[in-house]
Scaffold this motif. Sequence first.
Motif, PDB file in Angstrom:
ATOM      1  N   ASP A 186     -29.779  -1.654 -17.690  1.00 23.89           N
ATOM      2  CA  ASP A 186     -30.826  -2.320 -18.515  1.00 23.89           C
ATOM      3  C   ASP A 186     -32.005  -2.190 -18.215  1.00 23.89           C
ATOM      4  O   ASP A 186     -33.068  -1.699 -19.159  1.00 23.89           O
ATOM      5  CB  ASP A 186     -30.562  -3.860 -18.346  1.00 23.89           C
ATOM      6  CG  ASP A 186     -31.637  -4.716 -19.032  1.00 23.89           C
ATOM      7  OD1 ASP A 186     -31.470  -4.797 -20.081  1.00 23.89           O
ATOM      8  OD2 ASP A 186     -32.311  -5.372 -18.295  1.00 23.89           O
ATOM      9  N   TRP A 207     -24.357  -9.600 -22.896  1.00 20.25           N
ATOM     10  CA  TRP A 207     -25.929  -9.747 -22.812  1.00 20.25           C
ATOM     11  C   TRP A 207     -26.790  -8.746 -23.047  1.00 20.25           C
ATOM     12  O   TRP A 207     -27.688  -8.345 -23.225  1.00 20.25           O
ATOM     13  CB  TRP A 207     -26.223 -10.581 -21.337  1.00 20.25           C
ATOM     14  CG  TRP A 207     -26.310  -9.664 -20.369  1.00 20.25           C
ATOM     15  CD1 TRP A 207     -25.102  -9.833 -19.322  1.00 20.25           C
ATOM     16  CD2 TRP A 207     -27.095  -8.792 -19.708  1.00 20.25           C
ATOM     17  NE1 TRP A 207     -25.348  -8.854 -18.379  1.00 20.25           N
ATOM     18  CE2 TRP A 207     -26.624  -8.368 -18.515  1.00 20.25           C
ATOM     19  CE3 TRP A 207     -28.410  -8.485 -20.043  1.00 20.25           C
ATOM     20  CZ2 TRP A 207     -27.241  -7.265 -17.643  1.00 20.25           C
ATOM     21  CZ3 TRP A 207     -28.980  -7.328 -19.262  1.00 20.25           C
ATOM     22  CH2 TRP A 207     -28.483  -7.109 -18.083  1.00 20.25           C
ATOM     23  N   ASN A 227     -24.967 -18.746 -29.016  1.00 16.29           N
ATOM     24  CA  ASN A 227     -25.173 -19.247 -27.673  1.00 16.29           C
ATOM     25  C   ASN A 227     -24.572 -20.726 -27.740  1.00 16.29           C
ATOM     26  O   ASN A 227     -24.777 -21.543 -28.486  1.00 16.29           O
ATOM     27  CB  ASN A 227     -26.612 -18.978 -27.105  1.00 16.29           C
ATOM     28  CG  ASN A 227     -26.760 -17.615 -26.920  1.00 16.29           C
ATOM     29  OD1 ASN A 227     -25.847 -16.801 -26.582  1.00 16.29           O
ATOM     30  ND2 ASN A 227     -28.010 -17.478 -27.299  1.00 16.29           N
TER      31      ASN A 227
END
Length: 227
Positions: A186, A207, A227
């Motif tokens: 990431d 995520w 969510n």
Amino acid sequence: MDPLIRLVDVKKCYSSGPTCEIFPLAGVSLDMFQGDRVILLGKSGSGKSTFLNIVGGVDSPTEGRVFFDGREITRMSSQDMAYFRRKEVGFIFQSFNLFPTLTVGENVTLPLDLLGIRDYSRAHELLNETGLNGYWKKFPEALSGGEQQRVAIARALVKGPRLILADEPTGNLDQETGNGILNLIDKICRESDATLIMVTHSPDALWMAPRRYRLKSGVLLEEHYTN
């Protein structure tokens, strides 16, 4: 803005005789832009690795067209395709795929050598970023699984690819180590604005990408999460 990657009605079939018997991809179309992230889900054998290999120029579709930055890679010569893979695509595999007879430094700089680049400063930077400073002369067998995966990530990213293809990059790692690897991917993707397609079975990785697709019966289905 034009897409960096475009798949147009891509089909792939395998056969043991004169007719196609298995269709891992049965007409897949998808646009991705620079910096996009996609997670690809699906059961084993559903065609996820086939999808990555076609996007990355390792395999060719039976039908359909694949474009990268406006160029149709499905019509490239084998020489041009090899250069495309070397320059534009970084592969991260579940099994690390490090060369056991090469040192960490030699593994990481191999993509640069193939491109004729002799400046290894980025390789040293990446090993430092991945917590492997001082590992340059070690061999893969002396490293843990998590350390080997970090070497594989450094190798995949050292040439600054615009496309990163990750096939179950945490599949052989424990949860804590795997989460560290996801955070590392990431971080580096954000810094380089690279486009990421990641195959994963891990819910801990969701995520990583706002766009999630599932391959089912050769069809790419978008999944929506709340969510």
